[in-house]
Scaffold this motif. Structure first.
Motif, mmCIF file in Angstrom:
data_model
loop_
_atom_site.group_PDB
_atom_site.id
_atom_site.type_symbol
_atom_site.label_atom_id
_atom_site.label_comp_id
_atom_site.label_asym_id
_atom_site.label_seq_id
_atom_site.Cartn_x
_atom_site.Cartn_y
_atom_site.Cartn_z
ATOM 1 N N VAL A 77 18.127 86.402 19.612
ATOM 2 C CA VAL A 77 18.071 87.951 19.171
ATOM 3 C C VAL A 77 19.433 88.478 19.003
ATOM 4 N N SER A 78 19.404 89.714 18.191
ATOM 5 C CA SER A 78 20.519 90.274 17.998
ATOM 6 C C SER A 78 20.548 91.624 18.100
ATOM 7 N N LEU A 79 21.591 92.303 18.504
ATOM 8 C CA LEU A 79 21.718 93.769 18.866
ATOM 9 C C LEU A 79 22.221 94.422 17.733
ATOM 10 N N ARG A 80 21.814 95.634 17.260
ATOM 11 C CA ARG A 80 22.432 96.345 16.234
ATOM 12 C C ARG A 80 22.726 97.721 17.072
ATOM 13 N N LEU A 81 24.278 97.944 17.083
ATOM 14 C CA LEU A 81 24.741 99.098 17.769
ATOM 15 C C LEU A 81 24.485 100.486 17.058
ATOM 16 N N ALA A 82 24.680 101.559 17.680
ATOM 17 C CA ALA A 82 24.358 102.831 17.263
ATOM 18 C C ALA A 82 25.085 103.191 16.030
ATOM 19 N N ASP A 83 26.392 102.488 15.728
ATOM 20 C CA ASP A 83 27.014 102.758 14.567
ATOM 21 C C ASP A 83 26.534 101.930 13.381
ATOM 22 N N GLY A 84 25.653 100.927 13.645
ATOM 23 C CA GLY A 84 25.113 100.437 12.477
ATOM 24 C C GLY A 84 25.643 98.515 12.592
ATOM 25 N N ASP A 85 26.674 98.567 13.175
ATOM 26 C CA ASP A 85 27.246 97.369 13.346
ATOM 27 C C ASP A 85 26.286 96.193 14.241
ATOM 28 N N VAL A 124 20.902 101.086 21.513
ATOM 29 C CA VAL A 124 20.985 99.808 20.631
ATOM 30 C C VAL A 124 19.863 99.510 19.969
ATOM 31 N N GLN A 125 19.538 98.687 19.130
ATOM 32 C CA GLN A 125 18.231 98.444 18.489
ATOM 33 C C GLN A 125 18.494 96.873 18.659
ATOM 34 N N VAL A 126 17.330 96.239 18.965
ATOM 35 C CA VAL A 126 17.207 94.729 19.003
ATOM 36 C C VAL A 126 16.395 94.303 17.715
ATOM 37 N N GLU A 127 17.074 93.018 16.958
ATOM 38 C CA GLU A 127 16.384 92.523 15.812
ATOM 39 C C GLU A 127 15.850 91.206 16.217
ATOM 40 N N LEU A 128 14.615 91.100 16.593
ATOM 41 C CA LEU A 128 13.905 90.160 17.094
ATOM 42 C C LEU A 128 12.868 89.453 15.875
ATOM 43 N N PRO A 129 13.310 88.309 15.357
ATOM 44 C CA PRO A 129 12.357 87.770 14.233
ATOM 45 C C PRO A 129 11.381 87.409 14.907
ATOM 46 N N GLN A 130 10.098 88.001 13.973
ATOM 47 C CA GLN A 130 8.927 87.574 14.361
ATOM 48 C C GLN A 130 8.230 86.143 14.069
ATOM 49 N N LEU A 189 9.399 93.271 27.134
ATOM 50 C CA LEU A 189 10.269 91.963 26.878
ATOM 51 C C LEU A 189 11.234 92.120 27.670
ATOM 52 N N ARG A 190 12.045 90.891 28.117
ATOM 53 C CA ARG A 190 13.343 90.765 28.697
ATOM 54 C C ARG A 190 14.442 89.859 28.103
ATOM 55 N N LEU A 191 15.351 90.805 27.694
ATOM 56 C CA LEU A 191 16.306 90.011 26.708
ATOM 57 C C LEU A 191 17.717 90.003 27.375
ATOM 58 N N GLU A 192 18.304 89.051 27.131
ATOM 59 C CA GLU A 192 19.530 88.746 27.648
ATOM 60 C C GLU A 192 20.740 88.332 26.745
ATOM 61 N N PHE A 193 21.818 89.313 27.113
ATOM 62 C CA PHE A 193 22.959 89.370 26.159
ATOM 63 C C PHE A 193 24.235 88.845 27.024
ATOM 64 N N PRO A 194 25.389 88.057 26.492
ATOM 65 C CA PRO A 194 26.611 87.979 27.386
ATOM 66 C C PRO A 194 27.079 89.129 27.099
ATOM 67 N N ASN A 195 28.086 89.487 28.004
ATOM 68 C CA ASN A 195 28.935 90.947 27.816
ATOM 69 C C ASN A 195 30.354 90.618 28.448
ATOM 70 N N PRO A 196 30.909 89.707 27.917
ATOM 71 C CA PRO A 196 32.138 89.282 28.619
ATOM 72 C C PRO A 196 33.145 90.279 28.472
ATOM 73 N N GLU A 197 33.290 91.206 27.463
ATOM 74 C CA GLU A 197 34.233 92.335 27.340
ATOM 75 C C GLU A 197 33.575 93.487 28.014
ATOM 76 N N GLU A 250 28.690 91.306 18.502
ATOM 77 C CA GLU A 250 29.066 89.941 18.177
ATOM 78 C C GLU A 250 28.510 88.718 18.949
ATOM 79 N N HIS A 251 27.830 88.903 20.134
ATOM 80 C CA HIS A 251 27.101 87.986 20.808
ATOM 81 C C HIS A 251 25.588 87.824 20.611
ATOM 82 N N GLU A 252 25.071 86.772 20.345
ATOM 83 C CA GLU A 252 23.532 86.902 20.239
ATOM 84 C C GLU A 252 23.198 86.460 21.657
ATOM 85 N N GLY A 253 21.796 87.176 21.746
ATOM 86 C CA GLY A 253 21.035 87.038 23.050
ATOM 87 C C GLY A 253 19.970 86.213 23.005
#
Length: 147
Positions: free
Chosen positions: A3-11, A52-58, A35-43, A14-17
């Motif tokens: 899954v991907s995250l789209r940030l508030a500014d539309g970007d 944020v908005q989640v892009e979850l392909p169906q 749903l429970r989604l996990e994303f790396p957050n090293p920075e 960089e990390h997939e979850g």
């Protein structure tokens, strides 16, 4: 599932979850699935309460045609049909297999081919076998009308 995250500014973040867990039932009153989604957050970029908005392909369906909803009707038995103009400018009635809707279009898996011209206006004036002089709908008017 990735899954991907789209940030508030539309970007895109960089990390997939991953989809880590999903409740096995749907809330009947709201239609919500937890749903429970996990994303790396090293920075340490993601913070609690961040929008944020989640892009979850169906699903991915290949070799389909998107047909405008106004060009698809139902026959007496409730099956989806479309009136199509063939290469000889004659009207044909086609029975369709519709997978689902996608906005204002139907996802058609059978009954249409690439390049088919679906009649979307004047359906009450045509019948199968009739010769017509079709007018193509331009992309600008299609986008403006939401079709």
């Amino acid at each position: 599932m990735r899954v991907s995250l789209r940030l508030a500014d539309g970007d895109l973040y960089e990390h997939e979850g991953i989809l880590a867990a999903a409740e096995p039932h749907v809330n009947e009153q709201t239609g919500v699935i937890v749903l429970r989604l996990e994303f790396p957050n090293p920075e340490l970029f993601l913070l609690p309460g961040m929008y944020v908005q989640v892009e979850l392909p169906q699903a991915v369906i290949e070799n389909v045609i998107l047909a405008p909803q106004e060009g698809v009707s139902r026959d007496r038995r409730g099956r989806p049909v479309a009136m199509v103009v063939n290469a000889d400018n004659q009207v044909e009635s086609r029975q369709l297999t519709v997978q689902r809707d996608l906005g204002n279009q139907w996802v058609v898996t059978e009954g249409l081919a690439p390049g088919d011209r679906i009649i979307v206006a004047g359906l009450q004036k045509v019948s199968p076998g009739m010769t017509v002089l079709p007018e193509e709908r331009d992309a600008a008017s299609t986008a403006a009308s939401g079709n």
